[in-house]
Scaffold this motif. Structure first.
Motif, PDB file in Angstrom:
ATOM      1  N   SER A  22      -1.946   9.723  35.569  1.00 33.53           N
ATOM      2  CA  SER A  22      -0.863   9.229  36.427  1.00 33.53           C
ATOM      3  C   SER A  22       0.291  10.209  36.561  1.00 33.53           C
ATOM      4  O   SER A  22       0.868  10.345  37.638  1.00 33.53           O
ATOM      5  CB  SER A  22      -0.306   7.916  35.871  1.00 33.53           C
ATOM      6  OG  SER A  22      -1.285   6.924  35.871  1.00 33.53           O
ATOM      7  N   TRP A  23       0.641  10.873  35.466  1.00 36.04           N
ATOM      8  CA  TRP A  23       1.858  11.681  35.437  1.00 36.04           C
ATOM      9  C   TRP A  23       1.592  13.185  35.386  1.00 36.04           C
ATOM     10  O   TRP A  23       2.547  13.968  35.407  1.00 36.04           O
ATOM     11  CB  TRP A  23       2.722  11.281  34.238  1.00 36.04           C
ATOM     12  CG  TRP A  23       3.270   9.906  34.372  1.00 36.04           C
ATOM     13  CD1 TRP A  23       2.711   8.745  33.918  1.00 36.04           C
ATOM     14  CD2 TRP A  23       4.477   9.524  35.023  1.00 36.04           C
ATOM     15  NE1 TRP A  23       3.490   7.675  34.239  1.00 36.04           N
ATOM     16  CE2 TRP A  23       4.593   8.130  34.917  1.00 36.04           C
ATOM     17  CE3 TRP A  23       5.464  10.239  35.668  1.00 36.04           C
ATOM     18  CZ2 TRP A  23       5.665   7.440  35.454  1.00 36.04           C
ATOM     19  CZ3 TRP A  23       6.538   9.543  36.198  1.00 36.04           C
ATOM     20  CH2 TRP A  23       6.629   8.160  36.090  1.00 36.04           C
ATOM     21  N   GLN A  24       0.350  13.605  35.316  1.00 35.43           N
ATOM     22  CA  GLN A  24      -0.056  15.012  35.231  1.00 35.43           C
ATOM     23  C   GLN A  24       0.786  15.773  34.204  1.00 35.43           C
ATOM     24  O   GLN A  24       0.748  15.441  33.034  1.00 35.43           O
ATOM     25  CB  GLN A  24      -0.013  15.697  36.601  1.00 35.43           C
ATOM     26  CG  GLN A  24      -1.086  15.247  37.556  1.00 35.43           C
ATOM     27  CD  GLN A  24      -0.680  14.010  38.320  1.00 35.43           C
ATOM     28  OE1 GLN A  24       0.485  13.838  38.646  1.00 35.43           O
ATOM     29  NE2 GLN A  24      -1.647  13.164  38.617  1.00 35.43           N
ATOM     30  N   ASP A  25       1.548  16.780  34.628  1.00 37.25           N
ATOM     31  CA  ASP A  25       2.284  17.628  33.688  1.00 37.25           C
ATOM     32  C   ASP A  25       3.522  16.943  33.090  1.00 37.25           C
ATOM     33  O   ASP A  25       4.125  17.458  32.159  1.00 37.25           O
ATOM     34  CB  ASP A  25       2.684  18.953  34.344  1.00 37.25           C
ATOM     35  CG  ASP A  25       3.622  18.782  35.518  1.00 37.25           C
ATOM     36  OD1 ASP A  25       3.647  17.689  36.107  1.00 37.25           O
ATOM     37  OD2 ASP A  25       4.327  19.744  35.852  1.00 37.25           O
ATOM     38  N   MET A  26       3.864  15.771  33.573  1.00 36.21           N
ATOM     39  CA  MET A  26       5.008  15.026  33.044  1.00 36.21           C
ATOM     40  C   MET A  26       4.569  13.927  32.067  1.00 36.21           C
ATOM     41  O   MET A  26       5.382  13.114  31.633  1.00 36.21           O
ATOM     42  CB  MET A  26       5.799  14.394  34.194  1.00 36.21           C
ATOM     43  CG  MET A  26       6.434  15.407  35.130  1.00 36.21           C
ATOM     44  SD  MET A  26       7.671  16.430  34.318  1.00 36.21           S
ATOM     45  CE  MET A  26       8.935  15.229  33.994  1.00 36.21           C
ATOM     46  N   ALA A  27       3.300  13.914  31.698  1.00 33.86           N
ATOM     47  CA  ALA A  27       2.777  12.861  30.822  1.00 33.86           C
ATOM     48  C   ALA A  27       3.484  12.838  29.466  1.00 33.86           C
ATOM     49  O   ALA A  27       3.805  11.770  28.944  1.00 33.86           O
ATOM     50  CB  ALA A  27       1.266  13.038  30.630  1.00 33.86           C
ATOM     51  N   GLY A  28       3.741  13.995  28.909  1.00 33.59           N
ATOM     52  CA  GLY A  28       4.430  14.059  27.620  1.00 33.59           C
ATOM     53  C   GLY A  28       5.837  13.497  27.692  1.00 33.59           C
ATOM     54  O   GLY A  28       6.279  12.761  26.808  1.00 33.59           O
ATOM     55  N   SER A  29       6.538  13.829  28.760  1.00 35.86           N
ATOM     56  CA  SER A  29       7.886  13.305  28.958  1.00 35.86           C
ATOM     57  C   SER A  29       7.867  11.795  29.105  1.00 35.86           C
ATOM     58  O   SER A  29       8.736  11.094  28.585  1.00 35.86           O
ATOM     59  CB  SER A  29       8.520  13.934  30.201  1.00 35.86           C
ATOM     60  OG  SER A  29       8.651  15.316  30.036  1.00 35.86           O
ATOM     61  N   GLU A  30       6.896  11.290  29.819  1.00 31.64           N
ATOM     62  CA  GLU A  30       6.770   9.844  29.999  1.00 31.64           C
ATOM     63  C   GLU A  30       6.490   9.151  28.669  1.00 31.64           C
ATOM     64  O   GLU A  30       7.057   8.094  28.389  1.00 31.64           O
ATOM     65  CB  GLU A  30       5.668   9.527  31.019  1.00 31.64           C
ATOM     66  CG  GLU A  30       5.438   8.054  31.250  1.00 31.64           C
ATOM     67  CD  GLU A  30       6.610   7.318  31.886  1.00 31.64           C
ATOM     68  OE1 GLU A  30       6.648   6.086  31.789  1.00 31.64           O
ATOM     69  OE2 GLU A  30       7.490   7.964  32.492  1.00 31.64           O
ATOM     70  N   ALA A  31       5.645   9.738  27.847  1.00 31.10           N
ATOM     71  CA  ALA A  31       5.351   9.148  26.537  1.00 31.10           C
ATOM     72  C   ALA A  31       6.608   9.092  25.680  1.00 31.10           C
ATOM     73  O   ALA A  31       6.881   8.078  25.017  1.00 31.10           O
ATOM     74  CB  ALA A  31       4.250   9.941  25.832  1.00 31.10           C
ATOM     75  N   LEU A  32       7.390  10.164  25.687  1.00 29.55           N
ATOM     76  CA  LEU A  32       8.626  10.181  24.906  1.00 29.55           C
ATOM     77  C   LEU A  32       9.659   9.207  25.455  1.00 29.55           C
ATOM     78  O   LEU A  32      10.392   8.570  24.687  1.00 29.55           O
ATOM     79  CB  LEU A  32       9.197  11.593  24.853  1.00 29.55           C
ATOM     80  CG  LEU A  32       8.391  12.585  24.014  1.00 29.55           C
ATOM     81  CD1 LEU A  32       9.036  13.957  24.088  1.00 29.55           C
ATOM     82  CD2 LEU A  32       8.276  12.112  22.575  1.00 29.55           C
ATOM     83  N   LEU A  33       9.720   9.076  26.759  1.00 30.87           N
ATOM     84  CA  LEU A  33      10.629   8.108  27.360  1.00 30.87           C
ATOM     85  C   LEU A  33      10.241   6.685  26.952  1.00 30.87           C
ATOM     86  O   LEU A  33      11.106   5.867  26.607  1.00 30.87           O
ATOM     87  CB  LEU A  33      10.619   8.244  28.883  1.00 30.87           C
ATOM     88  CG  LEU A  33      11.545   7.309  29.645  1.00 30.87           C
ATOM     89  CD1 LEU A  33      12.999   7.539  29.237  1.00 30.87           C
ATOM     90  CD2 LEU A  33      11.379   7.508  31.129  1.00 30.87           C
ATOM     91  N   HIS A  54       2.187  11.054  22.472  1.00 34.76           N
ATOM     92  CA  HIS A  54       2.747  12.370  22.809  1.00 34.76           C
ATOM     93  C   HIS A  54       2.087  13.466  21.987  1.00 34.76           C
ATOM     94  O   HIS A  54       1.729  14.522  22.513  1.00 34.76           O
ATOM     95  CB  HIS A  54       4.263  12.374  22.577  1.00 34.76           C
ATOM     96  CG  HIS A  54       4.895  13.674  22.910  1.00 34.76           C
ATOM     97  ND1 HIS A  54       5.116  14.646  21.965  1.00 34.76           N
ATOM     98  CD2 HIS A  54       5.311  14.175  24.105  1.00 34.76           C
ATOM     99  CE1 HIS A  54       5.656  15.693  22.559  1.00 34.76           C
ATOM    100  NE2 HIS A  54       5.790  15.443  23.840  1.00 34.76           N
ATOM    101  N   ARG A  55       1.903  13.222  20.681  1.00 34.83           N
ATOM    102  CA  ARG A  55       1.238  14.204  19.826  1.00 34.83           C
ATOM    103  C   ARG A  55      -0.182  14.460  20.317  1.00 34.83           C
ATOM    104  O   ARG A  55      -0.643  15.603  20.371  1.00 34.83           O
ATOM    105  CB  ARG A  55       1.209  13.710  18.372  1.00 34.83           C
ATOM    106  CG  ARG A  55       0.713  14.765  17.399  1.00 34.83           C
ATOM    107  CD  ARG A  55       0.706  14.233  15.971  1.00 34.83           C
ATOM    108  NE  ARG A  55      -0.299  13.206  15.789  1.00 34.83           N
ATOM    109  CZ  ARG A  55      -1.602  13.436  15.668  1.00 34.83           C
ATOM    110  NH1 ARG A  55      -2.071  14.651  15.739  1.00 34.83           N
ATOM    111  NH2 ARG A  55      -2.447  12.440  15.486  1.00 34.83           N
ATOM    112  N   THR A  56      -0.868  13.410  20.727  1.00 37.33           N
ATOM    113  CA  THR A  56      -2.227  13.550  21.256  1.00 37.33           C
ATOM    114  C   THR A  56      -2.224  14.414  22.515  1.00 37.33           C
ATOM    115  O   THR A  56      -3.079  15.287  22.680  1.00 37.33           O
ATOM    116  CB  THR A  56      -2.816  12.158  21.571  1.00 37.33           C
ATOM    117  OG1 THR A  56      -2.853  11.386  20.366  1.00 37.33           O
ATOM    118  CG2 THR A  56      -4.213  12.263  22.142  1.00 37.33           C
TER     119      THR A  56
END
Length: 61
Positions: A22-33, A54-56
């Motif tokens: 869903s978020w491509q390169d922003m997936a990590g940011s979304e997980a942290l949010l 996020h770690r995954t």
């Protein structure tokens, strides 16, 4: 953390896969949010889940 974890690692991988699609390169940011929102709402276990997601995501790169 391992002794108190109530979520399965497979769930983290599935959530990471969903965020990545869903978020491509922003997936990590979304997980942290999501972790931040969960912590602010007082749901520490959910916050831990999203930080594990996020770690995954970081390990998959």
């Amino acid at each position: 953390m391992d002794t108190k974890r109530t979520f399965d690692i497979a769930e983290c991988h599935q959530a990471a896969k969903g965020l990545r699609s869903s978020w491509q390169d922003m997936a990590g940011s979304e997980a942290l949010l999501r972790a931040l929102v969960a912590e602010r709402n007082g749901d520490t276990l959910l916050a831990l889940f999203w930080t594990e997601v996020h770690r995954t995501l970081c390990e998959e790169k």
